[in-house]
Design an enzyme around this catalytic site. Structure first.
Site, PDB file in Angstrom:
ATOM      1  N   SER A   1     -37.977 -96.508  58.356  1.00 29.98           N
ATOM      2  CA  SER A   1     -36.852 -97.076  59.073  1.00 29.98           C
ATOM      3  C   SER A   1     -35.996 -95.940  59.655  1.00 29.98           C
ATOM      4  O   SER A   1     -36.505 -95.113  60.416  1.00 29.98           O
ATOM      5  CB  SER A   1     -36.060 -97.998  58.151  1.00 29.98           C
ATOM      6  OG  SER A   1     -35.221 -98.854  58.875  1.00 29.98           O
TER       7      SER A   1
ATOM      8  N   HIS B   1     -39.970-105.829  56.049  1.00 32.70           N
ATOM      9  CA  HIS B   1     -39.492-104.495  56.408  1.00 32.70           C
ATOM     10  C   HIS B   1     -39.746-103.476  55.307  1.00 32.70           C
ATOM     11  O   HIS B   1     -40.050-102.313  55.588  1.00 32.70           O
ATOM     12  CB  HIS B   1     -37.996-104.551  56.733  1.00 32.70           C
ATOM     13  CG  HIS B   1     -37.457-103.267  57.278  1.00 32.70           C
ATOM     14  ND1 HIS B   1     -37.938-102.690  58.432  1.00 32.70           N
ATOM     15  CD2 HIS B   1     -36.493-102.435  56.820  1.00 32.70           C
ATOM     16  CE1 HIS B   1     -37.292-101.564  58.678  1.00 32.70           C
ATOM     17  NE2 HIS B   1     -36.408-101.379  57.704  1.00 32.70           N
TER      18      HIS B   1
END
Length: 252
Positions: A95, A232
């Protein structure tokens, strides 16, 4: 072995000194070096392991939080240059960490010895993360929206929200990280010369196939894409598969 306090923390579990490889982890928003200790342990038999420690958390909690990814990358690159030895490196960033790792590669003089593993992040030219727009709000506002976002994405850090004291400590850190991430834009036509391995979760709301494939526009070397089950934070549910990918890089 990399060790440059306070910027780079060496993990205590280390491979044999005979290994040429080092894996350097770059944390996600709200993350710290401790967030990657488990994954580091899975590859410690094949590589030395270390993690970047951003300011404003853990032992650096009294330092101001960073506000600019480019400035952060300048600082990390300078710390790395002071301790880097000969030998190949894997930069693993998830990320926000993928963006920071990419920018540190760009600042590295010998990119041929680096492999960038960009996890859970679209190509720099494809950053369209509407969920991060809330990071432009006043940090005193929108806590519930921020909490909802964190819970929806999952990850081990979401558990901190169940503890009022830890939540008060955690929210300002992740809010600042998200704000810096949402404002990050690469320089025009920026690229690296090292191979890139892009990892994505099949149901990650912050990435999609075309945006991840676009990493090929940011490297003059090869791109490989791996899609794993999960959202995620698929790297936590499938840490052994992620470790296998890293070990595969070191076997080539």
């Amino acid at each position: 072995m990399l060790d440059a306090e306070p910027w780079i923390r060496r993990f205590s579990t280390a491979a044999s000194s005979a290994t040429p490889w080092t894996v350097l982890f770059f944390p996600h928003s709200g993350g710290s070096a401790g967030s990657y200790q488990h994954l580091a342990a899975r590859v410690a038999d094949r590589a030395g392991t270390a993690c970047v420690q951003y300011p404003g958390r853990a032992e650096r909690e009294r330092e101001p939080l960073f506000t600019d990814v480019h400035v952060l990358a300048d600082q990390v690159a300078a710390a790395l240059a002071a301790v880097r030895e000969d030998g190949p490196l894997i930069f693993f960033g998830h990320s926000l960490g993928a963006a920071v790792a990419y920018e540190v590669v760009r600042r590295s003089p010998d990119q041929r010895q680096i492999v960038l593993v960009a996890s859970g992040h679209p190509a720099p030219s494809r950053i369209r993360l509407p969920a991060l727009d809330l990071a432009d709000d006043d940090p005193a506002d929108g806590d519930e929206q921020l909490i909802e976002l964190i819970r929806s994405l999952g990850g081990v850090d979401a558990a901190l929200l169940d503890h009022p004291v830890l939540r008060r400590m955690f929210l300002p850190v992740i809010h600042s990280d998200l704000r810096a991430h949402s404002r990050y834009r690469p320089q025009a036509d920026s690229a690296v010369s090292c191979p890139v391995i892009a990892l994505m979760g099949a149901t990650d709301p912050l990435t999609n196939g075309p945006d991840v494939q676009a990493w090929e526009q940011h490297t003059s070397s090869d791109l490989r894409v791996h899609t794993l089950p999960g959202g995620h934070f698929f790297i936590h549910q499938h840490s052994e598969e992620v470790a296998d990918i890293l070990r595969g890089v070191m076997s080539e």
